[in-house]
Scaffold this active site. Structure first.
Site, mmCIF file in Angstrom:
data_model
loop_
_atom_site.group_PDB
_atom_site.id
_atom_site.type_symbol
_atom_site.label_atom_id
_atom_site.label_comp_id
_atom_site.label_asym_id
_atom_site.label_seq_id
_atom_site.Cartn_x
_atom_site.Cartn_y
_atom_site.Cartn_z
ATOM 1 N N GLU A 22 -6.489 -7.697 -0.374
ATOM 2 C CA GLU A 22 -6.866 -7.694 1.039
ATOM 3 C C GLU A 22 -8.316 -7.250 1.183
ATOM 4 O OE1 GLU A 22 -4.683 -5.042 3.571
ATOM 5 O OE2 GLU A 22 -2.770 -5.563 2.693
ATOM 6 N N GLU A 38 0.824 -1.220 0.000
ATOM 7 C CA GLU A 38 0.000 0.000 0.000
ATOM 8 C C GLU A 38 0.853 1.263 0.000
ATOM 9 O OE1 GLU A 38 -2.901 -0.206 3.140
ATOM 10 O OE2 GLU A 38 -4.243 -1.448 1.940
HETATM 11 C C1 GAL Z 1 -4.198 -2.451 5.114
HETATM 12 C C2 GAL Z 1 -2.757 -2.912 5.247
HETATM 13 C C3 GAL Z 1 -2.627 -4.153 6.093
HETATM 14 C C4 GAL Z 1 -3.447 -4.006 7.348
HETATM 15 C C5 GAL Z 1 -4.881 -3.733 6.967
HETATM 16 C C6 GAL Z 1 -5.805 -3.617 8.150
HETATM 17 O O1 GAL Z 1 -4.266 -1.112 4.814
HETATM 18 O O2 GAL Z 1 -2.194 -3.155 3.975
HETATM 19 O O3 GAL Z 1 -1.268 -4.366 6.397
HETATM 20 O O4 GAL Z 1 -2.939 -2.952 8.090
HETATM 21 O O5 GAL Z 1 -4.944 -2.525 6.263
HETATM 22 O O6 GAL Z 1 -7.111 -3.328 7.743
#
Ligand code: GAL
Length: 687
Positions: free
Chosen positions: A311, A154
């Site tokens: 994710e 990110e």
């Molecule tokens: C994303 C990040 C992850 C984790 C996640 C939690 O932004 O890439 O590492 O922090 O959020 O929601």
């Protein structure tokens, strides 16, 4: 747009998540891998935050634990998306290089102890990131389990703009490259205003917090520069990996539709596979619409090719004010909605819920309470559902409507000193997107300079920044028979935030057939009446408007709706103009949802866009079409009651009931019932 040679192909829809085994003793790893197999996990993102372990002291590397976990995953048939660990530099690095710490616009120096503590323009950081990336790629290039490289994590999530001295130097270099002479910069930035004329590039600063609004063109360029500074870091790591492991696809995880810091049209050209992260906004109860928008935007960034959901969360996140747990079936609906809109993989943050650290209250595939849980049952059920959907891989979503999306307009609309604070990039995009979502019309997003000829209807809800070449692109599109709908405060300025003169909206006036003399924004909460013109056309009735009005005159267009009262009483509020072989609609206000719906339906009819019938209000429905003509019809009931829709085909999957899916095999001929909260996937074989 994306590379066609380096593809991710697992022979199945990808399923898994971020795996952070370094948070656990090695005894736990065997159990992890056994449970991954039970859940149907076939891909994990590994090593994202492992730099401090891999390089415990400067230039000293320890790959032992990573070797072991890679072999364990490999032995169990679980594929790896191996990350460069550069999103979180080790403590020794910051201690030795304190000037790498990022500085905010108000001069605060950010400290170590979280993640992303680095200035994007720091040469020391770039060198250290390149070194660990080289070591990692050299060691694991060619490993059969590694099917994807995950660069960093990110980019720009926490630190997208840095205002330190190093950043100022890099900004000056970027400006020198862009403008060549300082006089060109003075002209572009309009520095005659407030006496800001520069005698040399070395006098230019970052747009730090200033006594009042800093120069808008300087701010816009700083946004461009900051996106480019991060992109340069990405490219450097990617090129190292590419040289060492040329056949494996490379990606990085975007935050499409959630974060506006990167110009993702530029970024998307640089990855082999577009991947994004998506999290629900707990405060909203209609998250399915924002989720769909992000997915459509991601597919559009991928140029229509399949993409990866890198994710999302199984249940609650931990970083919002009130972190609302997902209800039974919601995780499956979310996941399958991404698949419906083109994702060929569904991954989560993260595999096993952390015991310690800032994200320990974030949900995971394997919760703190273990496997005897609803969440675990839903995780294993989703694995089975996705396994049943392998045939969808590679199929495409087709759209007849495109919404213009451009980060320059997003940044431009965030600048201060506007006619009203009610001008917001996402507010209008969301208002328009929601109408299409509810009508069951799938949309793509397009850059304003893109080839538009494949779309029947192009809608520009928030195209504030309009380069002359982009206006020309739209002009050609309409002249050749396309239909355009533009909302207000679109086509107003060029790339330097300088107004297109001669009446509003300067860049699009001839296409729209109108001329605005003055903006007449409304007070907070104020409403005006909208009166339908006698020949407004079927379906368009009197309504209400908020936020915006203008002193608008017709110059070739005809009025569809007029303001009945308020500062623009009697003036056109919605217009239509035949232009060349096409038509251009102008919506010069924020109509109430029903009125906007009627206007967009009329524009769709004008453009020949197919409007689905036999739908149910709460049922989201998207189709993917395979190269051989097979159609996959995904239906997701977000409502509280069973819904019946018109449908044809064979049932491929029933899912989302909370208890786990089952593969259906019944023929559907005419009507299909989708129970509350459930998902159905139908296949329609090619004729
Ligand atoms: C994303 C990040 C992850 C984790 C996640 C939690 O932004 O890439 O590492 O922090 O959020 O929601």
């Amino acid at each position: 747009m994306t590379h066609t040679t380096r593809r991710l192909d697992l022979g199945a829809i990808a399923y898994g998540g971020d795996y952070n085994p370094e948070q656990w003793p090695e005894e736990v790893w065997e159990e992890d891998v056994a449970l991954m197999r039970e859940a149907g996990v076939n891909l994990v993102s590994l090593g994202i935050f492992s730099w401090a372990r891999l390089e415990p002291r400067p230039g000293e590397f320890d790959f032992g634990p990573l070797d072991r976990i890679i072999e364990l995953l490999h032995a169990n048939g679980i594929r790896i998306d191996l990350a460069t660990p550069t999103a979180s530099a080790p403590a020794w690095f910051l201690a030795a290089n304190p000037t790498v710490r990022p500085v905010t616009a108000d001069g605060r120096v950010l400290g170590y102890g979280a993640r992303q503590t680095y200035c994007p323009s720091s040469p020391e950081y770039a060198a250290a990131a390149a070194r660990i990336t080289s070591e990692l790629a050299r060691r694991y290039a060619g490993h059969p389990a590694i099917v994807l490289w995950h660069i960093h994590n990110e980019y720009g999530c926490h630190v997208s703009r840095c205002y330190c001295e190093q950043s100022v130097l890099a900004f000056r270099e970027w400006l020198t490259d862009r403008y060549k002479t300082v006089e060109a910069l003075n002209a572009a930035w309009g520095t005659a205003f407030w006496g800001q004329h520069y005698g040399g590039f070395d006098e230019v600063d970052a747009p730090r917090d200033a006594p009042t609004e800093p120069n808008p063109a300087q701010q816009l360029d700083f946004r461009r520069f900051s996106s480019d500074a991060l992109l340069r870091l990405y490219r450097a790591e990617r090129d190292i990996v590419r040289a060492l492991d040329p056949d494996v696809p490379i990606t990085t995880n975007f935050m499409a539709g959630l974060s506006d810091n990167l110009d993702l049209w530029d970024w998307a050209r640089e990855v082999d596979l577009v991947a994004t992260d998506h999290y629900l906004s707990a405060a909203k109860t209609d998250n399915q619409i924002g989720l769909a928008l992000s997915a459509d935007l991601t597919r559009s960034l991928a140029g229509g090719e399949p993409w990866l959901l890198m994710e999302h969360s199984t249940s609650a996140v931990n970083w919002q004010a009130r972190n609302i747990a997902k209800r039974p079936g919601e995780m499956a609906r979310n996941s399958l909605a991404h698949v419906a809109r083109g994702a060929d993989g569904v991954l989560f943050f993260q595999w096993r819920a952390s015991r310690a650290g800032a994200e320990k209250y974030h949900s995971a595939m394997l919760p703190h309470a273990g496997t005897g849980t609803r969440l675990w049952r839903e995780v294993t059920a989703l694995g089975a559902d996705l396994a049943a959907l392998g045939g969808l891989r590679g199929s495409r979503v087709r759209a007849e409507v495109a919404l213009v999306w451009d980060w320059e307009s997003c940044w431009g609309l965030q600048l201060g000193f506007k006619p009203t604070v009610d001008l917001d990039f996402r507010e209008r995009i969301d208002a328009y997107y929601e109408r299409f979502w509810r009508a069951g019309i799938t949309v793509d997003f397009v850059h304003p300079g893109a080839d538009l000829s494949g779309y029947r209807l192009v809608v520009a809800p928030s195209m504030y920044v309009t380069r002359t070449a982009w206006a020309e692109n739209l002009r050609g599109y309409v002249r050749d028979g396309g239909t355009l709908v533009a909302s207000y405060f679109t086509g107003i300025v060029d790339e330097n935030d300088a107004v297109h003169l001669g009446g509003y909206p300067g860049a699009l006036r001839d296409i729209l057939g109108v001329r605005g003399e003055e903006f007449l924004p409304l007070r907070e909460g104020e409403q005006t009446g909208l009166a339908a013109d006698s020949d407004a056309g079927a379906g368009i009735r009197d309504g209400r408007a908020t936020r915006w009005a203008e002193d608008l005159a017709l110059d070739g267009a005809s009025a569809v709706l007029r303001h009945a009262d308020g500062p623009a009483a009697g003036r056109p509020a919605v217009t239509r103009h035949g232009f060349g072989a096409g038509a251009a609609w102008y919506v010069a206000t924020a109509p109430d949802p029903a009125t906007l719906d009627a206007v967009l339906r009329a524009a769709c009819a004008d453009a020949g866009v197919r409007q689905p019938s036999g739908q149910a209000e709460d049922v989201e429905r998207v189709r993917r079409t395979a190269d051989d003509g097979t159609v996959f019809d995904v239906l997701i009931n977000h409502g509280p009651a069973e819904a019946v829709v018109e449908a044809q085909g064979r049932e491929l999957l029933r899912a989302g009931g909370g208890a786990g899916g089952e593969s259906g095999d019944g023929a559907v001929d005419g009507r299909l019932s989708v129970p509350a909260g459930e998902v159905r996937v139908l296949v329609i074989d090619p004729r």
